[in-house]
Design a protein around this motif. Structure first.
Motif, mmCIF file in Angstrom:
data_model
loop_
_atom_site.group_PDB
_atom_site.id
_atom_site.type_symbol
_atom_site.label_atom_id
_atom_site.label_comp_id
_atom_site.label_asym_id
_atom_site.label_seq_id
_atom_site.Cartn_x
_atom_site.Cartn_y
_atom_site.Cartn_z
ATOM 1 N N GLU A 227 33.547 -56.862 6.561
ATOM 2 C CA GLU A 227 32.194 -56.308 6.602
ATOM 3 C C GLU A 227 31.124 -57.367 6.868
ATOM 4 O O GLU A 227 30.221 -57.164 7.694
ATOM 5 N N LYS A 228 31.204 -58.508 6.214
ATOM 6 C CA LYS A 228 30.198 -59.564 6.385
ATOM 7 C C LYS A 228 30.092 -59.977 7.852
ATOM 8 O O LYS A 228 28.985 -60.108 8.396
ATOM 9 N N TYR A 229 31.241 -60.173 8.498
ATOM 10 C CA TYR A 229 31.246 -60.637 9.886
ATOM 11 C C TYR A 229 30.705 -59.566 10.829
ATOM 12 O O TYR A 229 29.969 -59.855 11.780
ATOM 13 N N PHE A 230 31.058 -58.308 10.553
ATOM 14 C CA PHE A 230 30.546 -57.235 11.393
ATOM 15 C C PHE A 230 29.035 -57.070 11.235
ATOM 16 O O PHE A 230 28.319 -56.843 12.220
ATOM 17 N N LEU A 231 28.551 -57.186 10.025
ATOM 18 C CA LEU A 231 27.104 -57.051 9.812
ATOM 19 C C LEU A 231 26.333 -58.166 10.503
ATOM 20 O O LEU A 231 25.246 -57.934 11.057
ATOM 21 N N ASP A 232 26.895 -59.375 10.503
ATOM 22 C CA ASP A 232 26.262 -60.484 11.227
ATOM 23 C C ASP A 232 26.240 -60.207 12.739
ATOM 24 O O ASP A 232 25.252 -60.474 13.422
ATOM 25 N N ALA A 233 27.347 -59.664 13.256
ATOM 26 C CA ALA A 233 27.427 -59.335 14.685
ATOM 27 C C ALA A 233 26.445 -58.222 15.045
ATOM 28 O O ALA A 233 25.775 -58.276 16.082
ATOM 29 N N ILE A 234 26.346 -57.222 14.175
ATOM 30 C CA ILE A 234 25.438 -56.092 14.424
ATOM 31 C C ILE A 234 23.978 -56.558 14.426
ATOM 32 O O ILE A 234 23.159 -56.086 15.230
ATOM 33 N N LEU A 252 31.421 -54.921 22.104
ATOM 34 C CA LEU A 252 30.911 -55.002 20.735
ATOM 35 C C LEU A 252 30.677 -53.609 20.152
ATOM 36 O O LEU A 252 31.029 -53.352 18.993
ATOM 37 N N SER A 253 30.114 -52.705 20.940
ATOM 38 C CA SER A 253 29.855 -51.340 20.455
ATOM 39 C C SER A 253 31.137 -50.662 20.006
ATOM 40 O O SER A 253 31.191 -50.031 18.944
ATOM 41 N N ASN A 254 32.175 -50.793 20.805
ATOM 42 C CA ASN A 254 33.461 -50.194 20.428
ATOM 43 C C ASN A 254 34.053 -50.873 19.200
ATOM 44 O O ASN A 254 34.670 -50.211 18.349
ATOM 45 N N SER A 255 33.894 -52.189 19.094
ATOM 46 C CA SER A 255 34.396 -52.899 17.910
ATOM 47 C C SER A 255 33.673 -52.426 16.652
ATOM 48 O O SER A 255 34.299 -52.208 15.610
ATOM 49 N N PHE A 256 32.352 -52.245 16.752
ATOM 50 C CA PHE A 256 31.599 -51.738 15.606
ATOM 51 C C PHE A 256 32.064 -50.328 15.247
ATOM 52 O O PHE A 256 32.165 -49.976 14.067
ATOM 53 N N GLY A 257 32.325 -49.525 16.285
ATOM 54 C CA GLY A 257 32.828 -48.168 16.045
ATOM 55 C C GLY A 257 34.138 -48.185 15.283
ATOM 56 O O GLY A 257 34.344 -47.390 14.348
ATOM 57 N N ARG A 258 35.041 -49.111 15.654
ATOM 58 C CA ARG A 258 36.338 -49.214 14.963
ATOM 59 C C ARG A 258 36.150 -49.637 13.506
ATOM 60 O O ARG A 258 36.870 -49.184 12.621
ATOM 61 N N PHE A 259 35.176 -50.523 13.273
ATOM 62 C CA PHE A 259 34.904 -50.972 11.906
ATOM 63 C C PHE A 259 34.463 -49.788 11.047
ATOM 64 O O PHE A 259 34.991 -49.573 9.940
#
Length: 544
Positions: A227-234, A252-259
């Motif tokens: 979660e921490k890494y995804f929030l930084d990326a977002i 990136l959009s698809n990666s966030f969707g998978r998260f």
């Protein structure tokens, strides 16, 4: 007279120097334009500008121009999957880079050779070139450029370890992802040497990759660490200050969707998958579109929006069939073929793109698909084992009709009533009524001579499912056993199989099948056929 002649010679030399200086500046502008064109416009147009700059550099003996244009050629060849030319051009430029002591370009040449050797399956040569790239990068004088190039090397090295499949390689992937992140963070935002967009492109991609690693590769799955890494990326993704590449935004959009899908936050999954589809119109990547469609179909099903789930499953099925058709025709690059059919709006190969930034972000996609393929195979094997070990279900029979006039009684169900209803349900489960399209809660309640509230509560309490999931599960089990026991059904169309077990359409059937089993009907059927062929060949070998 001599003095006038000498003055004329000096004037000519001065004019020539000014002309050469002007040409060098023009060439540098061309090279800058070429880089932008390669990254944001079109690969072939970028090539034309590179060749123009290269010829101009040779004409005036501008060695830096020759070297930089040669390095950019390796970018073009990598994007065209021409790994042999990448290696040849890099080797050709290597002596000049050493002579000019241009360690920035030399680092890129070694890194490109490492990527190309890796794509050709030459693992040792690939690793050696990565080490050479790291050694050269240490000699780069400019601090920010050094950190940037080193980050790219570490980010690209994950593709080397990703080809292995052991615990050591998994640890190495995480190790080098974090090293890449450490390097890129050390670049100053106001650095004149490194573009702000380049820094944050890699920063967002690497954070996303680490997040995907914890979701897809780490055992057990660690959404909390991801979660921490995804929030930084977002946060980078949402910041309007950074102009990220179009294809990177899709990835990136698809990666966030998978998260968010892993978190079971389906509204955010829908948000980012929809955004990916909008961005993909500029980047034109069929594989990315396929991933977005799949996420949307599954997420809309989870929030009980069957209409939109059906729509996206249709789109997913269509593009998946197109990609599979290309692969079955033994086309070497199915994505490129599909793109060319759509007039090739943009170069979209996501395997290895030489600038380094996209290969970092695209790794998250590779991580996801590797894990998904492994999970699909495990789901298939578990399904086959279940079908083998379970007692063969008796053929569906005509069921006794319990139907009488039913009234909605007060909602107080006794244990005796529940047991009687469970016995009726057991008979229903073995009857032909399971696959009747008209079966719904009211129909079944009337059929079993009970009321809808009793029936719904018993199914929820004892079957641990909603009514719809209960019926869908029975229908999928029916078709699974039919496909497993009777090979002829494996030759039928998916639409026919859907109708056979009571579903209204192929798309609804496919979506429910995947939800119940973890794999698609096509995957199950294809692997069943393959297993039969393998078993047949083994039996023939025994006889021989």
């Amino acid at each position: 007279m001599k003095r006038i002649f000498s003055t004329l010679i000096l004037l000519c030399l001065f004019t020539t120097t000014l002309s050469a200086q002007s040409n060098k500046e023009d060439i540098d502008k061309l090279l800058k334009e070429a880089g932008y064109t390669l990254d944001f416009v079109d690969n072939q147009k970028g090539l034309k500008i590179i060749l123009k700059a290269r010829e101009a550099s040779k004409r005036i003996g501008y060695k830096e121009g020759i070297l930089k244009s040669g390095s950019m050629l390796t970018v073009f060849y990598m994007r065209e999957d021409n790994y042999k030319k990448v290696i040849e051009t890099s080797r050709e430029m290597e002596p000049l880079a050493l002579k000019l002591e241009n360690y920035t370009v030399l680092t890129d040449l070694y890194r490109m050779m490492a990527l190309a050797h890796g794509q050709l399956g030459l693992s040792k040569a690939s690793y050696d070139k990565y080490q050479a790239a790291l050694k050269a990068s240490k000699k780069i004088q400019q601090k920010n450029t050094r950190h940037y190039k080193t980050s790219l090397i570490y980010g690209n090295m994950i593709t080397y370890f990703d080809r292995m499949d052991d615990n050591y390689s998994q640890d190495s992937i995480l190790h080098y992802l974090k090293k890449s992140l450490e390097e890129i963070k050390q670049i100053d935002d106001n650095s004149p040497e490194t573009k702000l967009n380049d820094k944050y492109d890699i920063l967002a991609g690497t954070n996303s990759n680490i997040g995907m690693f914890y979701i897809n590769q780490h055992k057990p799955q660690r959404i909390d660490l991801a979660e921490k890494y995804f929030l930084d990326a977002i946060a980078i993704y949402d910041n309007k200050k950074y102009k990220l590449m179009a294809i990177n935004r899709v990835l990136l959009s698809n990666s966030f969707g998978r998260f968010f899908q892993a978190k079971k936050d389906y509204n955010n999954t829908i948000k980012y998958a929809t955004n990916a589809l909008e961005l993909e119109k500029k980047a034109n990547s069929p594989y990315m579109r396929k991933e977005s469609f799949e996420m949307l179909a599954n997420s809309y099903l989870e929030i009980d929006n069957k209409k939109l789930s059906k729509k996206y499953m249709q789109l997913y099925t269509h593009i998946n069939d197109s990609i599979n058709a290309a692969q079955n025709a033994s086309i070497e690059a199915p994505v490129n073929q599909i793109v060319s059919q759509e007039k090739k709006k943009h170069t979209t190969t996501i395997a290895i793109i030489a600038g380094g930034i996209i290969v970092v972000i695209a790794f998250a996609v590779r991580l996801f698909w590797k894990r998904k393929n492994r999970i699909l195979h495990e789901n298939y094997e578990n399904l086959i084992e279940k079908l083998k070990t379970e007692k063969k279900t008796e053929p569906l029979t005509e069921e006794e009709n319990y139907s009488k006039t039913s009234s909605d009684k007060p909602f107080t169900i006794t244990e005796e009533t529940a047991d009687a209803l469970l016995l009726k349900l057991e008979k229903f489960e073995k009857s032909k009524n399971v696959i009747k399209k008209e079966v719904n809660l009211t129909w079944l309640a009337n059929h079993l001579n009970t009321n809808t509230r009793y029936l719904s509560e018993v199914i929820k309490k004892y079957k641990e499912k909603s009514f719809n999931n209960y019926i869908n599960g029975l229908r999928i089990n029916y078709i699974l056993e039919l496909l497993y026991e009777e090979p002829k059904h494996r030759e039928y169309k998916i639409s026919y199989l859907a109708e056979l077990c009571g579903f209204s359409s192929r798309e609804v059937f496919t979506t429910i099948f995947k939800k119940e089993t973890g794999i698609s009907p096509s995957y199950f059927i294809d692997h069943l056929k393959n297993d039969i062929n393998i078993n047949y060949d083994q039996e023939v070998d025994k006889v021989v």
